[in-house]
Scaffold this active site. Structure first.
Site, short mmCIF file in Angstrom:
data_model
loop_
_atom_site.label_atom_id
_atom_site.label_comp_id
_atom_site.label_asym_id
_atom_site.label_seq_id
_atom_site.Cartn_x
_atom_site.Cartn_y
_atom_site.Cartn_z
CE1 TYR A 1 32.61 47.52 28.27
CE2 TYR A 1 31.66 45.78 29.62
CZ TYR A 1 32.71 46.29 28.90
OH TYR A 1 33.87 45.58 28.78
NE ARG B 1 38.03 45.95 26.94
CZ ARG B 1 37.20 46.44 27.87
NH1 ARG B 1 37.68 47.10 28.90
NH2 ARG B 1 35.91 46.27 27.76
CG HIS C 1 38.29 43.76 31.76
ND1 HIS C 1 39.25 44.76 31.85
CD2 HIS C 1 38.41 43.04 32.91
CE1 HIS C 1 39.91 44.64 32.98
NE2 HIS C 1 39.42 43.60 33.64
#
Length: 399
Positions: free
Chosen positions: A289, A276, A280
């Site tokens: 993260y 990705r 998100h």
């Protein structure tokens, strides 16, 4: 004491043979196991057998898909979409899934799979209607053979199995392909769907887009399995591990799985290793993260660049062809932008449409309450307008 041991003075005297060996494998597990390494075509000796027509078709879809993602993300920043989960970097998974299906088959997408729906032929505006917050789904699932975009994780998987099972019972030549992320494999619906699919030998294919993170949770904190594809063996179906950025390889694996299901061979679990590239959603801060260095490393394995390299080596990527593809992508983006910038005409009563063939008493009561409120609001608006018009030239209301 084991299940074969009995209480008594002598094990040999009290031993009884086990009943028919239900503990033994019902099928040989070896053929179900995925390969140790992800299956690839691009950059290997096998790349030469990829059909040139398929390669150019995939390239066109990938470029348009990248532009679609960019435009949808921009619409979110402009307030035209409430949220957008981008599939940038995962376009090969989306496109291959759509192209592996025949017109009569069904696609079961998750919330991140609007591009798969568009690649299957759905109007881009209709694909984004749910994320805009305008309507239930935005399209007719039966017309397009695309189940409603699914926001709850993995709930579309049992639905796909149910449809596939029903199709087989009716004798229909239909296959369901269900998409899910790596995070969705941690949901109970995932396991229930795989178990039912294998027991029923339902014509369904599960595509897990392993993009590394379930929002901010890396795969290592979700599963200790050798791969997600290995989970297939526990349910009695084949597992395939494939490079999710290698569009031709993924198309080949999915097509084989779909046709195997159509022939009565049962379900397949395909894990596509991808990444990705963006957050998100627009509400997520991915820098908390993961590192920029990790993202840049995956940019070197971009699905568009991989296909471009193969096309260039074969002499199939002419300037005219590349320009036509880019122009088509810009046309798609411009049309999406223009149409999404138009305020839709919405009917609040649609909240009660397309839920039950015969509405329940509770829904009828709620619909009547909403209708009364809307009528009262409209009457109040008319009264205000009449009062505003009944004024003399000095701005004072007439008696």
């Amino acid at each position: 004491m084991t299940v074969l041991e009995q209480r008594g003075s002598s094990r040999s005297e009290n031993h009884r043979p086990a009943p028919p060996p239900a503990w033994r494998p019902r099928v040989d597990p070896a053929p179900l196991l995925p390969d140790a390494e992800p299956y690839r075509l691009l950059g290997t000796d096998a790349a030469g057998r990829i059909d040139a027509g398929l390669l150019t078709e995939l390239y066109g879809h990938l470029v348009r898909g990248r532009r679609y993602n960019a435009q949808a993300t921009a619409l979110t920043r402009q307030g035209r979409l409430a949220v957008y989960p981008s599939s940038t970097g995962q376009e090969a998974c989306q496109v291959a899934a759509a192209l592996a299906l025949k017109e009569r088959d069904w696609l079961f997408p998750s919330y991140r799979d609007t591009l798969a729906a568009v690649a299957r032929g759905l109007d881009p505006v209709q694909a984004l209607t749910l994320l805009r917050g305008d309507w239930h789904t935005g399209y007719d699932p039966r017309e397009h053979r695309i189940a409603p975009l699914c926001t709850p994780l993995a709930t579309q998987l049992p639905h796909a199995v149910g449809l596939a099972r029903a199709a087989r019972l009716k004798g229909d030549d239909v296959v369901a392909l269900a998409l899910v992320g790596d995070g969705g494999t941690s949901e109970g619906d995932f396991h229930e769907a795989l178990n039912f699919a294998a027991v029923w030998q339902a014509p369904v294919v599960f595509l897990v887009q392993n993009n590394g993170f379930a929002i901010s949770v890396p795969l290592a904190k979700q599963s200790a399995a050798p791969s997600l594809a290995h989970k297939a063996v526990g349910y009695g179906m084949p597992g395939r591990l494939v490079d999710g950025n290698d569009a031709p390889a993924l198309h080949e694996v999915l097509t084989e799985a779909v046709e195997r299901a159509r022939r009565g061979g049962g379900p397949t679990l395909v894990e596509a290793l991808t990444y990705r590239m963006e957050a998100h959603t627009n509400a997520d801060d991915a820098t908390r993260y993961r590192t920029d260095a990790e993202v840049e490393q995956w940019r070197g394995h971009d699905p568009i660049a991989l296909v471009e390299r193969e096309l260039t080596e074969r002499g199939l990527l002419s300037d005219d062809f590349a320009r036509q593809v880019r122009d088509g992508a810009e046309k798609l983006a411009a049309g999406l932008r223009d149409r999404m910038n138009q305020d839709p005409a919405l009917d609040p009563m649609d909240l009660f449409a397309h839920i039950y063939a015969e509405p329940t008493g509770q829904l009828k009561e709620q619909a009547a309450q909403l209708r009364a409120e809307l009528e009262a609001e409209a009457a109040g608006t008319e009264e205000s307008a009449s009062a505003g018009g009944a004024q003399d030239t000095n701005g004072e209301a007439r008696p």
